[in-house]
Design a protein around this motif. Structure first.
Motif, PDB file in Angstrom:
ATOM      1  N   THR A  19       0.852  -1.188   0.000  1.00 49.74           N
ATOM      2  CA  THR A  19       0.000   0.000   0.000  1.00 49.74           C
ATOM      3  C   THR A  19       0.883   1.232   0.000  1.00 49.74           C
ATOM      4  O   THR A  19       1.714   1.405   0.893  1.00 49.74           O
ATOM      5  CB  THR A  19      -0.934   0.017   1.227  1.00 49.74           C
ATOM      6  OG1 THR A  19      -1.717  -1.178   1.225  1.00 49.74           O
ATOM      7  CG2 THR A  19      -1.847   1.233   1.205  1.00 49.74           C
ATOM      8  N   THR A  20       0.713   2.048  -1.013  1.00 48.01           N
ATOM      9  CA  THR A  20       1.471   3.289  -1.131  1.00 48.01           C
ATOM     10  C   THR A  20       0.508   4.434  -0.878  1.00 48.01           C
ATOM     11  O   THR A  20      -0.576   4.479  -1.464  1.00 48.01           O
ATOM     12  CB  THR A  20       2.070   3.431  -2.541  1.00 48.01           C
ATOM     13  OG1 THR A  20       2.789   2.237  -2.855  1.00 48.01           O
ATOM     14  CG2 THR A  20       3.009   4.626  -2.620  1.00 48.01           C
ATOM     15  N   SER A  21       0.896   5.344  -0.004  1.00 53.12           N
ATOM     16  CA  SER A  21       0.010   6.466   0.295  1.00 53.12           C
ATOM     17  C   SER A  21       0.799   7.753   0.453  1.00 53.12           C
ATOM     18  O   SER A  21       1.998   7.752   0.699  1.00 53.12           O
ATOM     19  CB  SER A  21      -0.802   6.191   1.565  1.00 53.12           C
ATOM     20  OG  SER A  21       0.041   6.010   2.672  1.00 53.12           O
ATOM     21  N   THR A  22       0.070   8.830   0.280  1.00 51.09           N
ATOM     22  CA  THR A  22       0.592  10.163   0.549  1.00 51.09           C
ATOM     23  C   THR A  22      -0.104  10.629   1.817  1.00 51.09           C
ATOM     24  O   THR A  22      -1.283  10.978   1.780  1.00 51.09           O
ATOM     25  CB  THR A  22       0.270  11.128  -0.610  1.00 51.09           C
ATOM     26  OG1 THR A  22       0.713  10.558  -1.831  1.00 51.09           O
ATOM     27  CG2 THR A  22       0.939  12.476  -0.412  1.00 51.09           C
ATOM     28  N   PRO A  23       0.578  10.562   2.957  1.00 50.74           N
ATOM     29  CA  PRO A  23      -0.066  10.950   4.217  1.00 50.74           C
ATOM     30  C   PRO A  23      -0.512  12.411   4.195  1.00 50.74           C
ATOM     31  O   PRO A  23       0.068  13.241   3.484  1.00 50.74           O
ATOM     32  CB  PRO A  23       1.033  10.741   5.255  1.00 50.74           C
ATOM     33  CG  PRO A  23       2.028   9.844   4.604  1.00 50.74           C
ATOM     34  CD  PRO A  23       1.952  10.136   3.136  1.00 50.74           C
TER      35      PRO A  23
END
Length: 105
Positions: A19-23
């Protein structure tokens, strides 16, 4: 709002969720540095919590800048490259060998 992308891959019979996210706090990071700070979560889902060459617990959290992630070819390529490189370590080879052996006692 957090932007997320989840992918499931297989590596040597183990299903891995990446899972890749931009916090949400990365917007502030971007204002200061000019690019986002990305968060990558890696966890084994089948078998659940199975160790990988990059984590003994089946979970790993990685923070990486957006330009670094792009230069690696994205999160899936980055993780697979790290797993494959770490799979050559003596520690992983020993752990992998032991996990394949039956324990009679």
């Amino acid at each position: 709002m957090e932007n997320q992308n989840t992918q499931i891959i297989k590596w040597r019979g183990t299903e891995i969720q990446i899972t890749t996210s931009t916090p949400i706090y990365s917007d502030t990071f971007k204002k200061v540095y000019g690019y986002h700070l990305m968060h990558i979560e890696v966890k084994t889902i089948s078998p659940e919590k199975a160790p990988l060459p990059i984590t003994k617990t089946g979970y790993k959290s990685i923070y990486i800048t957006e330009p670094e992630l792009q230069s690696c070819g994205g999160s899936v390529k980055l993780i697979l490259d790290e797993i494959n490189a770490s799979a050559n370590s003596p520690e992983w080879k020993e752990l992998d060998f032991k996990s394949r052996q039956y324990n009679l006692f």
